[in-house]
Write a protein that holds these residues in place. Structure first.
Motif, PDB file in Angstrom:
ATOM      1  N   ASP A 293      -1.356 -16.823 -37.599  1.00 17.71           N
ATOM      2  CA  ASP A 293      -0.884 -17.903 -38.454  1.00 17.71           C
ATOM      3  C   ASP A 293      -2.030 -18.854 -38.797  1.00 17.71           C
ATOM      4  O   ASP A 293      -2.707 -19.377 -37.900  1.00 17.71           O
ATOM      5  CB  ASP A 293       0.238 -18.660 -37.748  1.00 17.71           C
ATOM      6  CG  ASP A 293       0.768 -19.810 -38.572  1.00 17.71           C
ATOM      7  OD1 ASP A 293       1.345 -19.563 -39.639  1.00 17.71           O
ATOM      8  OD2 ASP A 293       0.573 -20.969 -38.154  1.00 17.71           O
ATOM      9  N   ALA A 294      -2.245 -19.096 -40.088  1.00 20.29           N
ATOM     10  CA  ALA A 294      -3.359 -19.931 -40.532  1.00 20.29           C
ATOM     11  C   ALA A 294      -3.220 -21.369 -40.044  1.00 20.29           C
ATOM     12  O   ALA A 294      -4.219 -22.001 -39.661  1.00 20.29           O
ATOM     13  CB  ALA A 294      -3.453 -19.901 -42.065  1.00 20.29           C
ATOM     14  N   ASP A 295      -2.003 -21.915 -40.052  1.00 16.74           N
ATOM     15  CA  ASP A 295      -1.800 -23.294 -39.592  1.00 16.74           C
ATOM     16  C   ASP A 295      -2.153 -23.439 -38.117  1.00 16.74           C
ATOM     17  O   ASP A 295      -2.758 -24.431 -37.701  1.00 16.74           O
ATOM     18  CB  ASP A 295      -0.349 -23.725 -39.819  1.00 16.74           C
ATOM     19  CG  ASP A 295      -0.019 -23.911 -41.290  1.00 16.74           C
ATOM     20  OD1 ASP A 295      -0.972 -24.100 -42.082  1.00 16.74           O
ATOM     21  OD2 ASP A 295       1.172 -23.881 -41.648  1.00 16.74           O
ATOM     22  N   ARG A 296      -1.777 -22.444 -37.327  1.00 19.39           N
ATOM     23  CA  ARG A 296      -2.073 -22.502 -35.889  1.00 19.39           C
ATOM     24  C   ARG A 296      -3.578 -22.410 -35.641  1.00 19.39           C
ATOM     25  O   ARG A 296      -4.115 -23.090 -34.755  1.00 19.39           O
ATOM     26  CB  ARG A 296      -1.341 -21.382 -35.150  1.00 19.39           C
ATOM     27  CG  ARG A 296      -1.451 -21.488 -33.644  1.00 19.39           C
ATOM     28  CD  ARG A 296      -0.381 -20.672 -32.937  1.00 19.39           C
ATOM     29  NE  ARG A 296      -0.502 -20.841 -31.507  1.00 19.39           N
ATOM     30  CZ  ARG A 296      -1.275 -20.086 -30.727  1.00 19.39           C
ATOM     31  NH1 ARG A 296      -1.977 -19.094 -31.259  1.00 19.39           N
ATOM     32  NH2 ARG A 296      -1.347 -20.303 -29.432  1.00 19.39           N
ATOM     33  N   VAL A 297      -4.267 -21.588 -36.418  1.00 19.82           N
ATOM     34  CA  VAL A 297      -5.725 -21.491 -36.294  1.00 19.82           C
ATOM     35  C   VAL A 297      -6.365 -22.829 -36.604  1.00 19.82           C
ATOM     36  O   VAL A 297      -7.292 -23.269 -35.908  1.00 19.82           O
ATOM     37  CB  VAL A 297      -6.284 -20.400 -37.228  1.00 19.82           C
ATOM     38  CG1 VAL A 297      -7.809 -20.445 -37.264  1.00 19.82           C
ATOM     39  CG2 VAL A 297      -5.821 -19.021 -36.770  1.00 19.82           C
ATOM     40  N   GLU A 298      -5.875 -23.520 -37.632  1.00 23.07           N
ATOM     41  CA  GLU A 298      -6.436 -24.811 -37.993  1.00 23.07           C
ATOM     42  C   GLU A 298      -6.171 -25.844 -36.895  1.00 23.07           C
ATOM     43  O   GLU A 298      -7.019 -26.679 -36.587  1.00 23.07           O
ATOM     44  CB  GLU A 298      -5.855 -25.297 -39.323  1.00 23.07           C
ATOM     45  CG  GLU A 298      -6.460 -26.609 -39.824  1.00 23.07           C
ATOM     46  CD  GLU A 298      -7.978 -26.584 -39.874  1.00 23.07           C
ATOM     47  OE1 GLU A 298      -8.594 -27.615 -39.528  1.00 23.07           O
ATOM     48  OE2 GLU A 298      -8.568 -25.539 -40.242  1.00 23.07           O
ATOM     49  N   ARG A 299      -4.987 -25.795 -36.282  1.00 24.63           N
ATOM     50  CA  ARG A 299      -4.694 -26.711 -35.170  1.00 24.63           C
ATOM     51  C   ARG A 299      -5.626 -26.440 -33.999  1.00 24.63           C
ATOM     52  O   ARG A 299      -6.098 -27.364 -33.330  1.00 24.63           O
ATOM     53  CB  ARG A 299      -3.230 -26.563 -34.730  1.00 24.63           C
ATOM     54  CG  ARG A 299      -2.218 -26.972 -35.779  1.00 24.63           C
ATOM     55  CD  ARG A 299      -0.832 -27.162 -35.182  1.00 24.63           C
ATOM     56  NE  ARG A 299      -0.302 -25.981 -34.523  1.00 24.63           N
ATOM     57  CZ  ARG A 299       0.444 -25.060 -35.111  1.00 24.63           C
ATOM     58  NH1 ARG A 299       0.728 -25.157 -36.397  1.00 24.63           N
ATOM     59  NH2 ARG A 299       0.923 -24.026 -34.415  1.00 24.63           N
ATOM     60  N   TRP A 300      -5.886 -25.178 -33.737  1.00 23.06           N
ATOM     61  CA  TRP A 300      -6.811 -24.788 -32.657  1.00 23.06           C
ATOM     62  C   TRP A 300      -8.212 -25.325 -32.935  1.00 23.06           C
ATOM     63  O   TRP A 300      -8.837 -25.922 -32.052  1.00 23.06           O
ATOM     64  CB  TRP A 300      -6.811 -23.263 -32.551  1.00 23.06           C
ATOM     65  CG  TRP A 300      -7.857 -22.673 -31.652  1.00 23.06           C
ATOM     66  CD1 TRP A 300      -8.084 -22.979 -30.342  1.00 23.06           C
ATOM     67  CD2 TRP A 300      -8.804 -21.654 -32.004  1.00 23.06           C
ATOM     68  NE1 TRP A 300      -9.110 -22.207 -29.840  1.00 23.06           N
ATOM     69  CE2 TRP A 300      -9.574 -21.387 -30.839  1.00 23.06           C
ATOM     70  CE3 TRP A 300      -9.055 -20.934 -33.163  1.00 23.06           C
ATOM     71  CZ2 TRP A 300     -10.594 -20.441 -30.824  1.00 23.06           C
ATOM     72  CZ3 TRP A 300     -10.063 -19.984 -33.145  1.00 23.06           C
ATOM     73  CH2 TRP A 300     -10.821 -19.746 -31.993  1.00 23.06           C
ATOM     74  N   ARG A 301      -8.701 -25.124 -34.162  1.00 21.18           N
ATOM     75  CA  ARG A 301     -10.030 -25.630 -34.521  1.00 21.18           C
ATOM     76  C   ARG A 301     -10.100 -27.151 -34.346  1.00 21.18           C
ATOM     77  O   ARG A 301     -11.081 -27.684 -33.821  1.00 21.18           O
ATOM     78  CB  ARG A 301     -10.352 -25.278 -35.976  1.00 21.18           C
ATOM     79  CG  ARG A 301     -10.644 -23.806 -36.237  1.00 21.18           C
ATOM     80  CD  ARG A 301     -10.719 -23.570 -37.731  1.00 21.18           C
ATOM     81  NE  ARG A 301     -11.105 -22.216 -38.079  1.00 21.18           N
ATOM     82  CZ  ARG A 301     -10.904 -21.676 -39.261  1.00 21.18           C
ATOM     83  NH1 ARG A 301     -10.302 -22.377 -40.215  1.00 21.18           N
ATOM     84  NH2 ARG A 301     -11.288 -20.438 -39.512  1.00 21.18           N
ATOM     85  N   LYS A 302      -9.062 -27.833 -34.799  1.00 21.90           N
ATOM     86  CA  LYS A 302      -9.042 -29.300 -34.711  1.00 21.90           C
ATOM     87  C   LYS A 302      -9.110 -29.768 -33.264  1.00 21.90           C
ATOM     88  O   LYS A 302      -9.889 -30.669 -32.920  1.00 21.90           O
ATOM     89  CB  LYS A 302      -7.779 -29.843 -35.376  1.00 21.90           C
ATOM     90  CG  LYS A 302      -7.662 -31.362 -35.329  1.00 21.90           C
ATOM     91  CD  LYS A 302      -6.383 -31.833 -35.999  1.00 21.90           C
ATOM     92  CE  LYS A 302      -6.265 -33.357 -35.912  1.00 21.90           C
ATOM     93  NZ  LYS A 302      -5.007 -33.830 -36.562  1.00 21.90           N
ATOM     94  N   LEU A 303      -8.303 -29.165 -32.397  1.00 26.61           N
ATOM     95  CA  LEU A 303      -8.293 -29.568 -30.990  1.00 26.61           C
ATOM     96  C   LEU A 303      -9.606 -29.217 -30.300  1.00 26.61           C
ATOM     97  O   LEU A 303     -10.083 -29.970 -29.439  1.00 26.61           O
ATOM     98  CB  LEU A 303      -7.121 -28.914 -30.262  1.00 26.61           C
ATOM     99  CG  LEU A 303      -5.734 -29.447 -30.628  1.00 26.61           C
ATOM    100  CD1 LEU A 303      -4.654 -28.666 -29.905  1.00 26.61           C
ATOM    101  CD2 LEU A 303      -5.619 -30.932 -30.286  1.00 26.61           C
ATOM    102  N   GLU A 304     -10.194 -28.092 -30.649  1.00 24.59           N
ATOM    103  CA  GLU A 304     -11.493 -27.712 -30.080  1.00 24.59           C
ATOM    104  C   GLU A 304     -12.554 -28.744 -30.452  1.00 24.59           C
ATOM    105  O   GLU A 304     -13.344 -29.173 -29.609  1.00 24.59           O
ATOM    106  CB  GLU A 304     -11.900 -26.321 -30.586  1.00 24.59           C
ATOM    107  CG  GLU A 304     -11.110 -25.169 -29.995  1.00 24.59           C
ATOM    108  CD  GLU A 304     -11.668 -24.701 -28.663  1.00 24.59           C
ATOM    109  OE1 GLU A 304     -12.826 -25.028 -28.364  1.00 24.59           O
ATOM    110  OE2 GLU A 304     -10.948 -23.999 -27.926  1.00 24.59           O
ATOM    111  N   ARG A 305     -12.587 -29.142 -31.724  1.00 23.32           N
ATOM    112  CA  ARG A 305     -13.569 -30.143 -32.170  1.00 23.32           C
ATOM    113  C   ARG A 305     -13.337 -31.478 -31.481  1.00 23.32           C
ATOM    114  O   ARG A 305     -14.281 -32.134 -31.032  1.00 23.32           O
ATOM    115  CB  ARG A 305     -13.492 -30.308 -33.692  1.00 23.32           C
ATOM    116  CG  ARG A 305     -13.990 -29.119 -34.497  1.00 23.32           C
ATOM    117  CD  ARG A 305     -14.157 -29.480 -35.964  1.00 23.32           C
ATOM    118  NE  ARG A 305     -12.905 -29.859 -36.583  1.00 23.32           N
ATOM    119  CZ  ARG A 305     -12.107 -29.018 -37.244  1.00 23.32           C
ATOM    120  NH1 ARG A 305     -12.438 -27.728 -37.343  1.00 23.32           N
ATOM    121  NH2 ARG A 305     -10.989 -29.438 -37.807  1.00 23.32           N
TER     122      ARG A 305
END
Length: 341
Positions: A293-305
């Motif tokens: 899921d693209a939205d979940r990937v973006e949430r993951w990237r955001k939290l990692e940063r």
């Protein structure tokens, strides 16, 4: 009412940290600006903390105190829930200590937010607490199973209890996740029913507040953290509603919550892949194939940063503080030498 140490949550983990038979252990139940309230087998005591700022002590901590009720030692914690404190300065804020079960409370209405839930799950996993999601207000929701389904679709989905916080049987079902002597804590937004749940679990009658119908937001009814005895012999730390939860030092928790994406990332061609435009990116390939899921990937990237930035900023702040402390000591030492001439 008094409790023995085992009733209060004492275990061999804490016993191993004591080499003085005269030490007096206390379980912190409230943290004030310059003092603590704590339980011990002798009852409830007021402790003073001359050597530790109370900001370094959390509700749920075990401390040792002398005969004058001065804190001498903060025992190592089994688990610690913490977040980045509000404001521009990057510094930690302790939420609760020695928590076995973290109740993540969300309601079956506009409050429900899967991105916020992932933050709480990362918090629990980073601390080492067992997460249990409590979906409240199921009795006034047309389709509570839809909210449950969204959570259960997550990889390594947590336990979910869909409950009516005013129903005694539902409250008991939630309490079953906490054994006598164990400790649970609540996290969640204001207005999701934490105070109603706490009343059902502890037998208290704290006042609750109404929720705005327009956005399902509530007012803070719990303004401080308290350790309270549960009706089943466990302990509950009620916490104020959180408008913001900024993560730091939570990489282990993020790895657990996003284990599927972390496994994909290990297949990328480059170790420092940002999963955006690099060739040989396994995450990008899975996105293009519609496998994740693209939205979940973006949430993951955001939290990692976010976690990386806050963790590095905190480490730098601690280094600056240590350097400054060494400089002050050096100046004071030189001043004493000059005075002695």
């Amino acid at each position: 009412m008094t409790y023995d140490l085992q009733d209060l949550g004492w275990s061999s983990f804490f016993t191993r940290q004591i080499d003085d038979d005269t030490a007096r252990p206390f379980r912190v139940s409230e943290v004030h600006r310059s003092s603590l309230t704590a339980f011990s087998p002798e009852g409830v005591s007021r402790l003073i903390s001359p050597d530790h700022e109370t900001g370094a002590i959390a509700v749920g901590d075990w401390v040792l105190a002398d005969d004058e009720f001065r804190v001498t030692t903060i025992l190592e914690r089994q688990t610690l829930l913490q977040r980045r404190a509000a404001g521009h300065e990057v510094k930690p804020q302790l939420i609760a200590a020695n928590v076995d079960t973290l109740f993540i409370v969300s309601s079956c209405n506009a409050d429900f937010n899967i991105a916020r839930l992932e933050r709480y799950l990362a918090l629990a996993n980073a601390a080492g607490s067992y997460p249990v999601v409590l979906l409240t207000k199921a009795d006034i929701c047309d389709n509570p199973s839809e909210f449950r389904r969204q959570i259960e679709q997550l990889p390594l989905a947590p336990v979910v209890e869909t409950i009516n916080a005013k129903d005694e049987a539902d409250v008991k079902a939630a309490m079953n996740w906490v054994k006598p002597g164990q400790t649970a804590a609540f996290v969640g937004s204001s207005g999701v029913g934490k105070t109603t749940l706490a009343n059902g679990m502890t037998g208290d009658s704290d006042v609750t507040a109404a929720v705005r119908e327009a956005d399902s937001r509530g007012r803070h009814t719990t303004t401080s953290r308290f350790l309270k005895r549960m009706l089943n012999g466990g302990w509950l730390i009620d916490t104020p509603g959180m408008r913001e939860l900024q993560l730091f030092d939570a990489q282990e928790g993020l790895d657990a919550v996003f284990e599927d994406l972390q496994s994909l990332a290990q297949q990328c061609k480059f170790n420092d892949c940002s999963h955006e435009s690099e060739p040989g990116c396994a995450v990008k390939a899975a996105l293009e194939a519609g496998e994740i899921d693209a939205d979940r990937v973006e949430r993951w990237r955001k939290l990692e940063r976010e976690n990386l930035y806050n963790s590095e900023s905190l480490a730098q702040a601690r280094t600056r503080q240590k350097t400054f402390s060494r400089h002050v000591k050096s100046v004071m030492k030189g001043s004493k030498k000059r005075k002695g001439r």
